[in-house]
Structures are given as C-alpha cells and as structure tokens.
Design a protein around this motif. Sequence first.
Motif, PDB file in Angstrom:
ATOM      1  N   ARG A   1      44.918  43.494  34.153  1.00 37.74           N
ATOM      2  CA  ARG A   1      43.924  42.499  34.572  1.00 37.74           C
ATOM      3  C   ARG A   1      42.521  43.076  34.717  1.00 37.74           C
ATOM      4  NH1 ARG A   1      44.867  37.224  34.279  1.00 37.74           N
ATOM      5  NH2 ARG A   1      43.294  36.970  35.882  1.00 37.74           N
ATOM      6  N   ARG A   2      42.400  44.408  34.642  1.00 36.81           N
ATOM      7  CA  ARG A   2      41.118  45.066  34.890  1.00 36.81           C
ATOM      8  C   ARG A   2      40.576  44.699  36.260  1.00 36.81           C
ATOM      9  NH1 ARG A   2      43.080  46.453  30.607  1.00 36.81           N
ATOM     10  NH2 ARG A   2      41.948  46.905  28.685  1.00 36.81           N
ATOM     11  N   GLN A   3      41.475  44.573  37.251  1.00 39.55           N
ATOM     12  CA  GLN A   3      41.106  44.151  38.586  1.00 39.55           C
ATOM     13  C   GLN A   3      41.875  44.948  39.629  1.00 39.55           C
ATOM     14  OE1 GLN A   3      42.002  39.769  37.680  1.00 39.55           O
ATOM     15  NE2 GLN A   3      40.465  39.646  39.307  1.00 39.55           N
ATOM     16  N   MET A   4      41.339  44.965  40.851  1.00 38.19           N
ATOM     17  CA  MET A   4      42.039  45.564  41.990  1.00 38.19           C
ATOM     18  C   MET A   4      43.052  44.558  42.529  1.00 38.19           C
ATOM     19  SD  MET A   4      40.947  48.699  42.890  1.00 38.19           S
ATOM     20  CE  MET A   4      41.070  48.806  44.672  1.00 38.19           C
ATOM     21  N   VAL A   5      44.124  44.347  41.769  1.00 41.67           N
ATOM     22  CA  VAL A   5      45.201  43.463  42.197  1.00 41.67           C
ATOM     23  C   VAL A   5      46.526  44.191  41.996  1.00 41.67           C
ATOM     24  CG1 VAL A   5      43.920  41.351  41.681  1.00 41.67           C
ATOM     25  CG2 VAL A   5      45.379  42.346  39.930  1.00 41.67           C
ATOM     26  N   PHE A   6      47.522  43.782  42.754  1.00 47.87           N
ATOM     27  CA  PHE A   6      48.839  44.417  42.715  1.00 47.87           C
ATOM     28  C   PHE A   6      49.792  43.537  41.906  1.00 47.87           C
ATOM     29  CE2 PHE A   6      46.694  45.707  46.557  1.00 47.87           C
ATOM     30  CZ  PHE A   6      46.926  47.070  46.638  1.00 47.87           C
ATOM     31  N   LEU A   7      50.290  44.064  40.815  1.00 47.14           N
ATOM     32  CA  LEU A   7      51.231  43.326  39.974  1.00 47.14           C
ATOM     33  C   LEU A   7      52.561  44.056  39.975  1.00 47.14           C
ATOM     34  CD1 LEU A   7      49.072  42.413  36.832  1.00 47.14           C
ATOM     35  CD2 LEU A   7      49.411  41.082  38.929  1.00 47.14           C
ATOM     36  N   GLU A   8      53.605  43.401  40.490  1.00 48.14           N
ATOM     37  CA  GLU A   8      54.932  43.986  40.435  1.00 48.14           C
ATOM     38  C   GLU A   8      55.530  43.776  39.037  1.00 48.14           C
ATOM     39  OE1 GLU A   8      57.249  42.531  43.710  1.00 48.14           O
ATOM     40  OE2 GLU A   8      56.122  43.714  45.169  1.00 48.14           O
ATOM     41  N   PRO A   9      56.633  44.458  38.715  1.00 52.02           N
ATOM     42  CA  PRO A   9      57.212  44.344  37.369  1.00 52.02           C
ATOM     43  C   PRO A   9      57.592  42.898  37.016  1.00 52.02           C
ATOM     44  CG  PRO A   9      58.158  46.206  38.540  1.00 52.02           C
ATOM     45  CD  PRO A   9      57.349  45.456  39.541  1.00 52.02           C
ATOM     46  N   GLY A  10      57.470  42.587  35.733  1.00 49.78           N
ATOM     47  CA  GLY A  10      57.939  41.303  35.227  1.00 49.78           C
ATOM     48  C   GLY A  10      57.014  40.130  35.459  1.00 49.78           C
ATOM     49  N   VAL A  11      55.784  40.365  35.923  1.00 46.83           N
ATOM     50  CA  VAL A  11      54.826  39.268  36.098  1.00 46.83           C
ATOM     51  C   VAL A  11      54.308  38.852  34.728  1.00 46.83           C
ATOM     52  CG1 VAL A  11      52.585  38.614  37.053  1.00 46.83           C
ATOM     53  CG2 VAL A  11      54.161  40.003  38.406  1.00 46.83           C
ATOM     54  N   THR A  12      54.287  37.528  34.482  1.00 48.55           N
ATOM     55  CA  THR A  12      53.825  36.997  33.204  1.00 48.55           C
ATOM     56  C   THR A  12      52.689  36.012  33.434  1.00 48.55           C
ATOM     57  OG1 THR A  12      56.027  37.211  32.222  1.00 48.55           O
ATOM     58  CG2 THR A  12      54.479  35.729  31.121  1.00 48.55           C
ATOM     59  N   PHE A  13      51.574  36.216  32.717  1.00 51.45           N
ATOM     60  CA  PHE A  13      50.464  35.263  32.703  1.00 51.45           C
ATOM     61  C   PHE A  13      50.424  34.599  31.335  1.00 51.45           C
ATOM     62  CE2 PHE A  13      49.000  38.531  35.713  1.00 51.45           C
ATOM     63  CZ  PHE A  13      48.691  37.733  36.814  1.00 51.45           C
ATOM     64  N   ARG A  14      50.333  33.275  31.335  1.00 51.19           N
ATOM     65  CA  ARG A  14      50.124  32.528  30.092  1.00 51.19           C
ATOM     66  C   ARG A  14      48.788  31.791  30.180  1.00 51.19           C
ATOM     67  NH1 ARG A  14      56.293  30.052  29.464  1.00 51.19           N
ATOM     68  NH2 ARG A  14      57.297  32.060  29.007  1.00 51.19           N
ATOM     69  N   SER A  15      48.074  31.720  29.058  1.00 47.83           N
ATOM     70  CA  SER A  15      46.685  31.235  29.070  1.00 47.83           C
ATOM     71  C   SER A  15      45.905  32.007  30.134  1.00 47.83           C
ATOM     72  CB  SER A  15      46.629  29.727  29.328  1.00 47.83           C
ATOM     73  OG  SER A  15      47.261  29.007  28.304  1.00 47.83           O
ATOM     74  N   SER A  16      45.958  33.320  29.991  1.00 46.21           N
ATOM     75  CA  SER A  16      45.442  34.217  31.013  1.00 46.21           C
ATOM     76  C   SER A  16      43.958  34.022  31.289  1.00 46.21           C
ATOM     77  CB  SER A  16      45.696  35.674  30.589  1.00 46.21           C
ATOM     78  OG  SER A  16      45.263  36.571  31.563  1.00 46.21           O
ATOM     79  N   ALA A  17      43.192  33.595  30.288  1.00 43.38           N
ATOM     80  CA  ALA A  17      41.759  33.400  30.473  1.00 43.38           C
ATOM     81  C   ALA A  17      41.452  32.293  31.477  1.00 43.38           C
ATOM     82  CB  ALA A  17      41.096  33.083  29.129  1.00 43.38           C
TER      83      ALA A  17
END
Length: 242
Positions: free
Chosen positions: A47-63
């Motif tokens: 994400r190029r961000q200071m966020v915490f993503l655990e395994p298996g997270v999926t973003f669709r239409s990420s923009a």
Amino acid sequence: MVRSLLERFLSHSKGLDYRIAPEVGTLELLSLAMRQGVALTRGLFFRRQMVFLEPGVTFRSSARISVGRFSKIGRGCLIEGLSENGIEIGRGVSLGRYGRMRATATLNDLGIGVKIGDFVGMGDNFYLGAFGGIEIGAETIIGERLTIHSDNHDFDDTATAIRLQGTTKLPVRIGTRCWLGSNITILGGVTVGDDCVIGAGAVVTKSFPRGSIIVGNPARVVRNRFANSQKDEPSPDLTFSS
C-alpha cells in the motif's frame, strides 16, 4: 526498553495513553513486535503506507480504497472498492479477521460505498453490504460477526422473479462512540445515534436516538444513557459481548 518503545508506539497509533500490563513478558512482547513488524512491512510494500496488513488480505479496485495511518486489517479480509464513493477507512482503525466489505454486485448500478471513522475497532467475520452506503462514526467498537445490509430487494411484482426486480438503496449510519456487541444484524435505512449500546444478537430494523441501549429481535430500547429521570434506576439485566 522493548516495553517502553511499544507503549510509545501504541499510544501514538491508537490515540490514547497505552500501558502494557506488567504480566506480559519480554519474550511475548518481542514476538508481538515481530508479528506487527511483518504486518507493517507488508503494508508498506503493498500500500506504500504505514498500515498493518495481516496475511491473506485482498483489495479489489484498490484505487478506490483509502486506509488511514496505523490502521490494521486482519487476516483473510476482502475489501472491494468498486462503488461510487469507494471505501474510506480512517486512522487507527482495527478490522478483524475474515471480514468483507462489498458495495457493488452488478456493473450496471454501482453501490455507494463505506466510510469508517478514526479509531473504530471491529471484530472478526464482519460483513458490510454497502450498496446503499454505510457510515460508521469514530471511536465506535464492534464485536464479532457484525452484518449490515444497506439495501433491500424489490419484490412487489409477483409475476416477475425477485432477482429481476432491482434493489433499493437504504443507507445505514452508526454514530460515534457506540458499542455494538457480537452477532448483530443491522438492516437498510437504519440510523443509530451517537453513544448507543447494542446488545449481542440484536436485529436492528429501525433507527434509534443518541444514547439508546438497544436489545432484542426486533431490537427495542430498554433505556437511554442520558435520560436524567432514569439516572438512579437500576440497570436491567443485559448481556453484552465484544
């Protein structure tokens, strides 16, 4: 040293004065720090961000999805941004594992989307159906298995299959500083005022004003937290679960 650094970081990211219980040992703190470090690295990479993503997270239409600093998205979450307003997740939000946000089912009619305020905490296995739009106010805390449906299928024409009759958008708003227990369902068109409490297992089919304590199926008010006339009355025997 590790304890002090974690306390400072957690206080900054959560927006409160955070103190780790003395019973938590140094090895446990190191293990936690490593897990959070891996999740943060994943957020910086994807994400190029200071966020915490655990395994298996999926973003669709990420923009169409925005995530505030220091927010955490739990393992296995699916967030679908395709919608008119997209998905907006505030600062310091914590989303539990295996949840789903979804606003649009068909490409010929986009849903509205989701807006989540700062420092909201949501338990595992949530489902936000945001065709009609969902807004959750800042500092609201929510237990496991929340389900929100912000629309309703039209079905008046008995000669036509329900799936062909379209859907009506019915926005849902949950106010700030609320507490929602586990296994709650909220239906379309509902507004829950600020500072409300909703008991575990409630099915909320209508709107309630600020400060309401709400229980049951269908949900009803048992008292109001700000009602002076009831201030000295004993609290009813309620069960709430985070």
